[in-house]
Structure formats: structure tokens, C-alpha cells
Design an enzyme around this catalytic site. Sequence first.
Site, PDB file in Angstrom:
ATOM      1  N   HIS A  14       0.838  -1.201   0.000  1.00  0.00           N
ATOM      2  CA  HIS A  14       0.000   0.000   0.000  1.00  0.00           C
ATOM      3  C   HIS A  14       0.870   1.247   0.000  1.00  0.00           C
ATOM      4  O   HIS A  14       0.538   2.252  -0.626  1.00  0.00           O
ATOM      5  CB  HIS A  14      -0.933   0.005   1.216  1.00  0.00           C
ATOM      6  CG  HIS A  14      -2.023  -1.025   1.111  1.00  0.00           C
ATOM      7  ND1 HIS A  14      -3.348  -0.752   1.360  1.00  0.00           N
ATOM      8  CD2 HIS A  14      -1.980  -2.325   0.744  1.00  0.00           C
ATOM      9  CE1 HIS A  14      -4.070  -1.853   1.180  1.00  0.00           C
ATOM     10  NE2 HIS A  14      -3.256  -2.824   0.800  1.00  0.00           N
ATOM     11  N   ASP A  20      -5.856   5.849   2.420  1.00  0.00           N
ATOM     12  CA  ASP A  20      -6.064   4.491   1.916  1.00  0.00           C
ATOM     13  C   ASP A  20      -7.546   4.141   2.035  1.00  0.00           C
ATOM     14  O   ASP A  20      -8.165   4.390   3.088  1.00  0.00           O
ATOM     15  CB  ASP A  20      -5.225   3.558   2.809  1.00  0.00           C
ATOM     16  CG  ASP A  20      -5.002   2.198   2.218  1.00  0.00           C
ATOM     17  OD1 ASP A  20      -5.995   1.558   1.820  1.00  0.00           O
ATOM     18  OD2 ASP A  20      -3.840   1.759   2.159  1.00  0.00           O
ATOM     19  N   GLN A  39      12.841  -5.150  -7.203  1.00  0.00           N
ATOM     20  CA  GLN A  39      12.001  -5.900  -8.160  1.00  0.00           C
ATOM     21  C   GLN A  39      11.842  -5.209  -9.515  1.00  0.00           C
ATOM     22  O   GLN A  39      11.854  -5.864 -10.561  1.00  0.00           O
ATOM     23  CB  GLN A  39      10.631  -6.185  -7.549  1.00  0.00           C
ATOM     24  CG  GLN A  39       9.725  -6.979  -8.491  1.00  0.00           C
ATOM     25  CD  GLN A  39       8.583  -7.660  -7.781  1.00  0.00           C
ATOM     26  OE1 GLN A  39       8.795  -8.532  -6.951  1.00  0.00           O
ATOM     27  NE2 GLN A  39       7.371  -7.272  -8.108  1.00  0.00           N
ATOM     28  N   GLN A  80      -5.406 -11.824  -4.954  1.00  0.00           N
ATOM     29  CA  GLN A  80      -4.495 -12.421  -5.939  1.00  0.00           C
ATOM     30  C   GLN A  80      -5.183 -13.347  -6.958  1.00  0.00           C
ATOM     31  O   GLN A  80      -4.827 -13.324  -8.142  1.00  0.00           O
ATOM     32  CB  GLN A  80      -3.333 -13.103  -5.219  1.00  0.00           C
ATOM     33  CG  GLN A  80      -2.490 -12.078  -4.438  1.00  0.00           C
ATOM     34  CD  GLN A  80      -1.710 -12.679  -3.278  1.00  0.00           C
ATOM     35  OE1 GLN A  80      -1.547 -13.890  -3.198  1.00  0.00           O
ATOM     36  NE2 GLN A  80      -1.231 -11.825  -2.369  1.00  0.00           N
TER      37      GLN A  80
HETATM   38  N1  UDP Z   1       9.156  -6.115  -3.989  1.00  0.00           N
HETATM   39  C1  UDP Z   1      10.481  -5.739  -4.026  1.00  0.00           C
HETATM   40  N2  UDP Z   1      11.431  -6.706  -3.901  1.00  0.00           N
HETATM   41  C2  UDP Z   1      11.142  -8.028  -3.738  1.00  0.00           C
HETATM   42  C3  UDP Z   1       9.771  -8.397  -3.722  1.00  0.00           C
HETATM   43  C4  UDP Z   1       8.809  -7.406  -3.857  1.00  0.00           C
HETATM   44  O1  UDP Z   1      10.808  -4.564  -4.179  1.00  0.00           O
HETATM   45  O2  UDP Z   1      12.057  -8.824  -3.601  1.00  0.00           O
HETATM   46  C5  UDP Z   1       8.118  -5.056  -4.110  1.00  0.00           C
HETATM   47  C6  UDP Z   1       7.382  -5.145  -5.424  1.00  0.00           C
HETATM   48  O3  UDP Z   1       8.072  -4.405  -6.412  1.00  0.00           O
HETATM   49  C7  UDP Z   1       6.005  -4.587  -5.076  1.00  0.00           C
HETATM   50  C8  UDP Z   1       5.851  -4.867  -3.579  1.00  0.00           C
HETATM   51  O4  UDP Z   1       7.142  -5.235  -3.102  1.00  0.00           O
HETATM   52  O5  UDP Z   1       5.962  -3.190  -5.318  1.00  0.00           O
HETATM   53  C9  UDP Z   1       4.905  -6.006  -3.293  1.00  0.00           C
HETATM   54  O6  UDP Z   1       3.606  -5.598  -3.506  1.00  0.00           O
HETATM   55  P1  UDP Z   1       2.491  -6.603  -4.063  1.00  0.00           P
HETATM   56  O7  UDP Z   1       1.198  -5.830  -4.130  1.00  0.00           O
HETATM   57  O8  UDP Z   1       2.927  -7.220  -5.322  1.00  0.00           O
HETATM   58  O9  UDP Z   1       2.432  -7.764  -2.996  1.00  0.00           O
HETATM   59  P2  UDP Z   1       2.243  -7.825  -1.399  1.00  0.00           P
HETATM   60  O10 UDP Z   1       3.604  -7.727  -0.833  1.00  0.00           O
HETATM   61  O11 UDP Z   1       1.341  -6.691  -0.987  1.00  0.00           O
HETATM   62  O12 UDP Z   1       1.643  -9.172  -1.196  1.00  0.00           O
END
Ligand code: UDP
Length: 457
Positions: A24, A115, A335, A375
Site C-alpha cells: 500500500h 487508503d 524488483q 491475488q
Molecule cells: N518487492 C520488491 N522486492 C522483492 C519483492 C517485492 O521490491 O524482492 C516489491 C514489489 O516491487 C512490489 C511490492 O514489493 O511493489 C509487493 O507488492 P504486491 O502488491 O505485489 O504484494 P504484497 O507484498 O502486498 O503481497
Amino acid sequence: MMESKANMGSEVHVIVFPYPIQGHINPMLQFSKQLASRGLNVTLATTSSFSSKFHDLKSSSITIETISDGSTEAATPGTVEEYMKKFDVVAPKSLTQLVEHKIGIGHNVRCLVYDSGIPWALDIAKKFDIQGASFFTQSCLVSLIFYQVHQGILSIPVEGPEICVPGMTFDARDVPSFVRRVGLHPSLEKLVINQFSNCGDANWRFFNTFDGLESKVVDWMASQWAVKTIGPCIPSMYLDKRLEDDKDYGLSLFKAQTDACIQWLDARESASVVYISMGSLASLGGEQMVEIAKGLEKSNKFFLWVVRALEESKLPLNFKEKTSNKGLIVNWCPQLEVLAHSALGCFVTHCGWNSTLEAVSLGVPMVAFPQWTDQPTNAKCIVDFWRTGVRVKVDDQGFLNSDELEFSIREVMEGERAKEIRSNATKWKQLTKEAMEEGGSSDRNIEEFIAKLLSYS
Ligand code: UDP
């Protein structure tokens, strides 16, 4: 309270308050940068549970303030219920104090962007007679499903075989887990439905998506209230490149092993690597981790696997050492840089909405392995609507077997289907850029918000 910028005076000020979890914070931080780059003064409020951990914000265009949410540890799936109870008691007081403080020292605060999962923030905006903007960090389609539940049109738990929402029919496995299996996470279930308790009263409703990506759903939502699509909220370097040096989000709970990842990818051939990550929250069982490890080995592809530090003990014994000529395992990676790297062949993903949008924006084929919350619905979009990936087959318990993983990886990296998926992914990458570029649908919506905010007194 920390005052890190000389931002006093009559400049228009916006306070942004995301739910303090990575998925978020990232998009709302990115939206904040967009507002700041267009001349607004922006304060992003993060909370004690998140800020005790985060790595420093690299951009100086916005001010970060930490307010108390009653915790010093970030919520995990195991502690989220307890965390949320405290949050709802403590955060309203500390957010009120922050707004009061900013107004008190002479800031021209005109809007609170909160949010959508924190609907009580609208009461705070109204109390101070400023605008309230609800920001949805999930897809418009997922919002539509939760809205239908809120309105009593869909009753939960929803039961299959088919679920109908305006203009679409789904399998039961495609709806968000919270409306299919009720009672497992009561506070989260309440939160996702309560997003709609007062959102009709907000001055603005922002969605982290773009019109072309979910056109039918956006149109339907727009028939209920004015909605503004302003996404995808990902760093500008990967889209329109209008924000200088905006290469990563900047606030992270985990420290990325950037050099190790990029050097390793640099040594690989184009489109040869499987990148696998389950995001910041999802936690796989030990047997599932072992099975994924087997699947990766069987595929015989190079792989970059993000296994968060707390999950590492679930890896098979000596797996890291045994596969070191084929794979790199890190606790966290940059990522976006990874997805943008030419060595990437596919992304095995839990389909969190940010990861999904990032892969769409960068044209990366996906293997969807959805776990929970929104998801499964994101996976449906990837496979059936945008056709940029495949979904792994799992058994009745949601278990993924190594042969199925190997099969899905081959499907998106080899043969005719892979070509079609790559070509669709490239098409969506282009459309994403267009939405954020000057004059694109999301850009126009952001501009309209700013123009109205500046003219409102
Ligand atoms: N992310 C990252 N490095 C990692 C894994 C995830 O920077 O090794 C970041 C990814 O780019 C994304 C966020 O973490 O912006 C994860 O958000 P997402 O909504 O995909 O999943 P959540 O963590 O909320 O389940």
C-alpha cells in the site's frame, strides 16, 4: 514532530496516509511523488510499525512523518488481527494530531488522500474542512466485487460454480479469498468491505490502474460515482521518465541485495531467467517450498528466487549450494530493476496487485501462483483478459506440484504460446506508458485533481 522541509506558507499541501504495509505504501508514495513533481507540497504519513524498519527515502520531493499506530513491529499474516485492533484505536488520534499540527504551523492543507481501507480518515478530513480522497490500492475489478458484497448483491461466502458481477462471469476460484472463505481473517474481511462504507461521500476516488487495462469495470464504477484512474503508480523511470532519478519507490521494509542481483542478471542471456517472488507477506508451507525448489531444478532454467529471511529455513537442505551454478536466492531484490532486465524470461508471481502492474508495465510474461486476498482475481486478469501469462494448476488444497511448475514455466518461455504471451505483454507495456505520458488517461486525471485542488478555497 519532525519538520524536514521548508514548506511553510501558502503553497497547497496534501497529506497522504497509506495503510502501513509495503503493497500500500509503494503506490501511494509514488502518487505522492507525482503530486510533488507538479508543484504540490506533500507529506506522507507512515506509522511507527513501519518506520522503525524502513530504509531511507531517497527522494527529497516529499516529507515523511511518522505517527503512532500503537505498534513497533510491522503486521504479518499471523499478527494482523491484533495489529489492526490497535491501529483502529491509536491511528485516528495520531492522524488527527498530524493534520492539526500542519494546519497549526500555517500549512495550507487542502486534501487528505487516505487508503480506502481507512474510511474513518474521511471524518478527520471533514472535521478540518479539507477535501478527502479515497485511494484504492487494489484493482478496479476487485473493488467492484467487494462493492457488490457491500451492497448485498453478492452474498458471502460466494458459492460456485459461477459468480456473476456486472458484465462478467467468474469461476469461484477467481474471486478474492475473503469472499470465498469467510471467517479466517475477520478484521481484514471487514476492512475490504468497509472500504465502501462512506466512499461515496469522499471528494475523490483514486484507483491505481488505468482506463485501458480495466475499461469495462472502470466504466461500470464510473456509473456509481466519479472515479479517477491514476496508475500504474510505479517509478517514472520505467514509464514516462518525467520524474528525474525516480528509479525505485524508496521506502522499503526490507533491504534489497541490488548489486548481487544485477551483476548476476548481467551475466545471463536475454530472456533466460525465471524470477520468482511471493511479495512481502505471503508465506508458503515447508513442503510447498521444497516442491518449488524441485520444479525450478527440473525446468533447468536459470532462476532468481526471493525468499524472505524468515522463510529461508524452509528451503531444502543445501539447496542454495547445490544449485549455485543455476540460481541465485536473495532475501529481497530491487524488483522493478529485475523485471526491467533483459535477462528476464518470466515472473512466477503471487499476483499481488503491485507486482502484477509492474510486470504488465514492463512487458514480462507471468506464471500466476495466487495465494490469498485479491491475488486469484488478478491471476484471472493476467490469464484471460490481458493474456500475458498462465496460471499454475494446483490441487484441492492449493498445493503446486513440481511438474506443474516446470510445465507452466516452459509454457511461457518456450514454443508458440510463449510467443503469443510475449507479444501481448509487449502490447500492454506500450499501453501502460501511453496512459502515464503527457495527455494519457491517468496523466489527465492527475492534472484534473491538481487543477481543482488549486482552484478550491
Ligand atoms: N518487492 C520488491 N522486492 C522483492 C519483492 C517485492 O521490491 O524482492 C516489491 C514489489 O516491487 C512490489 C511490492 O514489493 O511493489 C509487493 O507488492 P504486491 O502488491 O505485489 O504484494 P504484497 O507484498 O502486498 O503481497
